[in-house]
Design a protein around this motif. Structure first.
Motif, PDB file in Angstrom:
ATOM      1  N   LEU A   3      -8.065  38.130 -74.466  1.00 28.28           N
ATOM      2  CA  LEU A   3      -7.517  36.782 -74.396  1.00 28.28           C
ATOM      3  C   LEU A   3      -7.094  36.291 -75.778  1.00 28.28           C
ATOM      4  O   LEU A   3      -7.777  36.559 -76.769  1.00 28.28           O
ATOM      5  CB  LEU A   3      -8.549  35.820 -73.809  1.00 28.28           C
ATOM      6  N   PRO A   4      -6.011  35.541 -75.869  1.00 27.36           N
ATOM      7  CA  PRO A   4      -5.549  35.048 -77.176  1.00 27.36           C
ATOM      8  C   PRO A   4      -6.606  34.241 -77.925  1.00 27.36           C
ATOM      9  O   PRO A   4      -6.696  34.332 -79.154  1.00 27.36           O
ATOM     10  CB  PRO A   4      -4.344  34.162 -76.806  1.00 27.36           C
ATOM     11  N   LEU A   5      -7.418  33.473 -77.203  1.00 30.67           N
ATOM     12  CA  LEU A   5      -8.395  32.607 -77.861  1.00 30.67           C
ATOM     13  C   LEU A   5      -9.443  33.396 -78.637  1.00 30.67           C
ATOM     14  O   LEU A   5      -9.953  32.939 -79.660  1.00 30.67           O
ATOM     15  CB  LEU A   5      -9.086  31.716 -76.821  1.00 30.67           C
ATOM     16  N   PHE A   6      -9.753  34.608 -78.183  1.00 30.96           N
ATOM     17  CA  PHE A   6     -10.794  35.414 -78.821  1.00 30.96           C
ATOM     18  C   PHE A   6     -10.239  36.653 -79.523  1.00 30.96           C
ATOM     19  O   PHE A   6     -11.005  37.522 -79.945  1.00 30.96           O
ATOM     20  CB  PHE A   6     -11.828  35.852 -77.777  1.00 30.96           C
ATOM     21  N   ALA A   7      -8.925  36.724 -79.634  1.00 24.24           N
ATOM     22  CA  ALA A   7      -8.285  37.941 -80.133  1.00 24.24           C
ATOM     23  C   ALA A   7      -8.685  38.285 -81.569  1.00 24.24           C
ATOM     24  O   ALA A   7      -8.668  39.454 -81.963  1.00 24.24           O
ATOM     25  CB  ALA A   7      -6.765  37.807 -80.032  1.00 24.24           C
ATOM     26  N   ASN A   8      -9.051  37.289 -82.378  1.00 24.37           N
ATOM     27  CA  ASN A   8      -9.388  37.541 -83.780  1.00 24.37           C
ATOM     28  C   ASN A   8     -10.858  37.877 -83.996  1.00 24.37           C
ATOM     29  O   ASN A   8     -11.275  38.108 -85.131  1.00 24.37           O
ATOM     30  CB  ASN A   8      -9.021  36.321 -84.628  1.00 24.37           C
ATOM     31  N   LEU A   9     -11.655  37.894 -82.938  1.00 25.14           N
ATOM     32  CA  LEU A   9     -13.083  38.204 -83.073  1.00 25.14           C
ATOM     33  C   LEU A   9     -13.301  39.715 -83.059  1.00 25.14           C
ATOM     34  O   LEU A   9     -12.651  40.445 -82.314  1.00 25.14           O
ATOM     35  CB  LEU A   9     -13.880  37.559 -81.941  1.00 25.14           C
TER      36      LEU A   9
ATOM     37  N   SER B 137     -11.064  22.038 -72.284  1.00 29.76           N
ATOM     38  CA  SER B 137     -12.361  21.467 -71.916  1.00 29.76           C
ATOM     39  C   SER B 137     -13.469  21.870 -72.892  1.00 29.76           C
ATOM     40  O   SER B 137     -14.502  21.199 -72.972  1.00 29.76           O
ATOM     41  CB  SER B 137     -12.750  21.911 -70.498  1.00 29.76           C
ATOM     42  N   LEU B 138     -13.256  22.966 -73.619  1.00 26.93           N
ATOM     43  CA  LEU B 138     -14.261  23.395 -74.603  1.00 26.93           C
ATOM     44  C   LEU B 138     -14.445  22.363 -75.707  1.00 26.93           C
ATOM     45  O   LEU B 138     -15.537  22.214 -76.257  1.00 26.93           O
ATOM     46  CB  LEU B 138     -13.845  24.730 -75.233  1.00 26.93           C
ATOM     47  N   PHE B 139     -13.366  21.656 -76.025  1.00 25.41           N
ATOM     48  CA  PHE B 139     -13.369  20.842 -77.237  1.00 25.41           C
ATOM     49  C   PHE B 139     -13.252  19.341 -76.981  1.00 25.41           C
ATOM     50  O   PHE B 139     -13.113  18.556 -77.904  1.00 25.41           O
ATOM     51  CB  PHE B 139     -12.212  21.282 -78.145  1.00 25.41           C
ATOM     52  N   ARG B 140     -13.287  18.939 -75.708  1.00 23.22           N
ATOM     53  CA  ARG B 140     -13.251  17.507 -75.437  1.00 23.22           C
ATOM     54  C   ARG B 140     -14.107  17.200 -74.214  1.00 23.22           C
ATOM     55  O   ARG B 140     -14.254  18.040 -73.314  1.00 23.22           O
ATOM     56  CB  ARG B 140     -11.819  17.028 -75.196  1.00 23.22           C
ATOM     57  N   ASP B 141     -14.663  16.016 -74.189  1.00 21.66           N
ATOM     58  CA  ASP B 141     -15.474  15.562 -73.064  1.00 21.66           C
ATOM     59  C   ASP B 141     -14.639  14.585 -72.249  1.00 21.66           C
ATOM     60  O   ASP B 141     -14.540  13.408 -72.582  1.00 21.66           O
ATOM     61  CB  ASP B 141     -16.751  14.882 -73.575  1.00 21.66           C
ATOM     62  N   SER B 142     -14.014  15.069 -71.193  1.00 25.73           N
ATOM     63  CA  SER B 142     -13.167  14.208 -70.377  1.00 25.73           C
ATOM     64  C   SER B 142     -13.217  14.681 -68.934  1.00 25.73           C
ATOM     65  O   SER B 142     -13.695  15.775 -68.635  1.00 25.73           O
ATOM     66  CB  SER B 142     -11.725  14.226 -70.889  1.00 25.73           C
ATOM     67  N   ARG B 143     -12.703  13.860 -68.046  1.00 25.16           N
ATOM     68  CA  ARG B 143     -12.710  14.200 -66.629  1.00 25.16           C
ATOM     69  C   ARG B 143     -11.506  15.079 -66.285  1.00 25.16           C
ATOM     70  O   ARG B 143     -10.441  14.950 -66.875  1.00 25.16           O
ATOM     71  CB  ARG B 143     -12.696  12.926 -65.779  1.00 25.16           C
TER      72      ARG B 143
ATOM     73  N   GLU C 135     -14.043  30.035 -85.951  1.00 18.18           N
ATOM     74  CA  GLU C 135     -12.914  30.937 -85.743  1.00 18.18           C
ATOM     75  C   GLU C 135     -12.224  30.640 -84.405  1.00 18.18           C
ATOM     76  O   GLU C 135     -10.989  30.629 -84.319  1.00 18.18           O
ATOM     77  CB  GLU C 135     -13.400  32.393 -85.762  1.00 18.18           C
ATOM     78  N   ILE C 136     -13.021  30.376 -83.349  1.00 24.08           N
ATOM     79  CA  ILE C 136     -12.458  30.050 -82.039  1.00 24.08           C
ATOM     80  C   ILE C 136     -11.657  28.754 -82.126  1.00 24.08           C
ATOM     81  O   ILE C 136     -10.537  28.658 -81.614  1.00 24.08           O
ATOM     82  CB  ILE C 136     -13.580  29.935 -80.983  1.00 24.08           C
ATOM     83  N   LEU C 137     -12.231  27.738 -82.782  1.00 24.81           N
ATOM     84  CA  LEU C 137     -11.551  26.454 -82.915  1.00 24.81           C
ATOM     85  C   LEU C 137     -10.247  26.607 -83.700  1.00 24.81           C
ATOM     86  O   LEU C 137      -9.210  26.057 -83.316  1.00 24.81           O
ATOM     87  CB  LEU C 137     -12.462  25.440 -83.601  1.00 24.81           C
ATOM     88  N   TYR C 138     -10.293  27.358 -84.786  1.00 30.42           N
ATOM     89  CA  TYR C 138      -9.095  27.560 -85.605  1.00 30.42           C
ATOM     90  C   TYR C 138      -7.999  28.233 -84.784  1.00 30.42           C
ATOM     91  O   TYR C 138      -6.831  27.829 -84.825  1.00 30.42           O
ATOM     92  CB  TYR C 138      -9.443  28.415 -86.832  1.00 30.42           C
ATOM     93  N   HIS C 139      -8.387  29.263 -84.006  1.00 33.22           N
ATOM     94  CA  HIS C 139      -7.384  29.979 -83.230  1.00 33.22           C
ATOM     95  C   HIS C 139      -6.845  29.100 -82.100  1.00 33.22           C
ATOM     96  O   HIS C 139      -5.659  29.170 -81.759  1.00 33.22           O
ATOM     97  CB  HIS C 139      -7.979  31.270 -82.662  1.00 33.22           C
ATOM     98  N   PHE C 140      -7.707  28.251 -81.532  1.00 31.76           N
ATOM     99  CA  PHE C 140      -7.253  27.337 -80.490  1.00 31.76           C
ATOM    100  C   PHE C 140      -6.196  26.376 -81.037  1.00 31.76           C
ATOM    101  O   PHE C 140      -5.176  26.123 -80.397  1.00 31.76           O
ATOM    102  CB  PHE C 140      -8.441  26.548 -79.935  1.00 31.76           C
ATOM    103  N   ILE C 141      -6.437  25.845 -82.238  1.00 28.87           N
ATOM    104  CA  ILE C 141      -5.476  24.930 -82.860  1.00 28.87           C
ATOM    105  C   ILE C 141      -4.150  25.649 -83.111  1.00 28.87           C
ATOM    106  O   ILE C 141      -3.069  25.094 -82.901  1.00 28.87           O
ATOM    107  CB  ILE C 141      -6.041  24.360 -84.176  1.00 28.87           C
TER     108      ILE C 141
END
Length: 336
Positions: A18-24, A91-97, A133-139
């Motif tokens: 997955l792109p989100l974890f590709a750099n791990l 949803s990983l990075f925000r608390d919303s409905r 690293e996950i947050l950076y790649h998500f951005i």
């Protein structure tokens, strides 16, 4: 809903694609896999409901999940995800409905991160470098998507038409999808040559294919049905995948009696379709349940004619299958 905890290497391998974890790296992926769980959902079961909360992202291992908004006549599918695709990263990075509901369109296995009894904040406390690293790649991914959207708008028609095509195309079969039916047909049937008849089709024994030969065989059979419908129906008709193993044929300038004859021809065509190569040599004659409704041009039948066909199809199935229901009659399908 069944939940299984897993920390196996296959989960790490899936995450790494997955792109989100590709750099791990492998060790980091193994850690993320420890906080990832697996769920199996039977067809029709909700993963989450519009207005609810969750703080996980989801990855489809097998099957299909459809995102939808609204209920009843306001219900509309907005996206679909199949094997290898993910959703819910925000949803990983925000608390919303949730702004949508998520439901398994067929039997589905998926991964979700974080799993039960752990939050991303807790994981971050234990493994700050990985989460950073996950947050950076998500951005970075989000920024790329924004630039892509801006580019589409700037280039206007060609790209927007392509985007519209993707929105209206079922990923598995290549047919038009329910979003197209509800956006372009159900919402404005008067734009088509009247009367407009809609035929809903559902195989009676498709569960046997999935249970006996696996979901890959089931997917291949759905693709074969779609191809047959696209190739054999009248060029003036439109074939679409409604959801799961349900298909729709839109027949402009066709009254109910003629639509009934067309439905019988399609039922016999599906019955005689050869999918033995998909089923390891076994012969399988596909019987179907069908519902037909028509829009004649009156305002009082405009909003519900497609829903009516869907209800009639399920009534035919509940009555024993291998038949066609209309508002007025039930026709038993003669296969010979």
């Amino acid at each position: 809903m069944k939940t299984q905890n897993n920390s196996s290497e296959d989960i790490a391998s899936i995450l790494g694609s997955l792109p989100l974890f590709a750099n791990l790296g492998p060790e980091e992926l193994a850690i993320v896999a420890k906080y990832t769980a697996r769920r199996r959902l039977p067809a029709g079961e909700l993963l989450f409901r519009e207005g609810g909360r969750s703080s996980s992202m989801y990855i489809i291992e097998d099957g299909e999940v459809v995102l939808s908004r609204g209920e009843g006549e306001e219900h509309a599918d907005v996206a679909g995800f199949i094997k290898g695709e993910s959703f819910g990263e925000l949803s990983l990075f925000r608390d919303s409905r949730h702004s949508v509901s998520a439901m398994a369109a067929r039997d589905t296995s998926l991964l979700y991160f974080p799993g039960d009894d752990v939050t991303l904040e807790e994981i971050s406390d234990r493994h700050p470098g990985i989460c950073a690293e996950i947050l950076y790649h998500f951005i970075s991914i989000l920024d790329g998507r924004i630039r892509d959207v801006n580019g589409l708008i700037a280039e206007r028609t060609p790209w927007l038409n392509e985007l519209r095509g993707k929105l209206y195309t079922d990923r598995l079969t290549g047919l038009l999808n329910r979003t197209y039916l509800e956006s372009e047909v159900a919402s404005a049937p008067h734009t088509l040559p009247l009367p407009v008849s809609v035929l809903m089709i559902k195989p009676d024994d498709f569960k046997y294919v999935n249970d006996s030969f696996g979901h890959d065989a089931g997917d291949a059979a759905l693709i074969r049905i779609a191809r047959l419908l696209a190739e054999k129906i009248s060029p003036s008709f439109t074939a679409a995948r409604y959801r799961g193993d349900e298909f729709t044929i839109i027949m402009p300038a066709v009254a109910l009696e003629e639509a009934l004859g067309n439905a019988e021809d399609i039922a016999r065509m599906l019955y005689n379709m050869d999918i033995s190569d998909i089923l390891g040599g076994e012969r399988f004659n596909m019987r179907v349940s069908m519902g037909i409704s028509a829009f004649s041009g009156k305002s009082d039948d405009e909003s519900g004619f497609m829903k009516k066909a869907h209800e009639l199809m399920h009534a035919a199935r509940k009555a024993g299958g291998a038949r066609i229901h209309t508002d007025y009659i039930t026709e038993f399908i003669k296969y010979e």
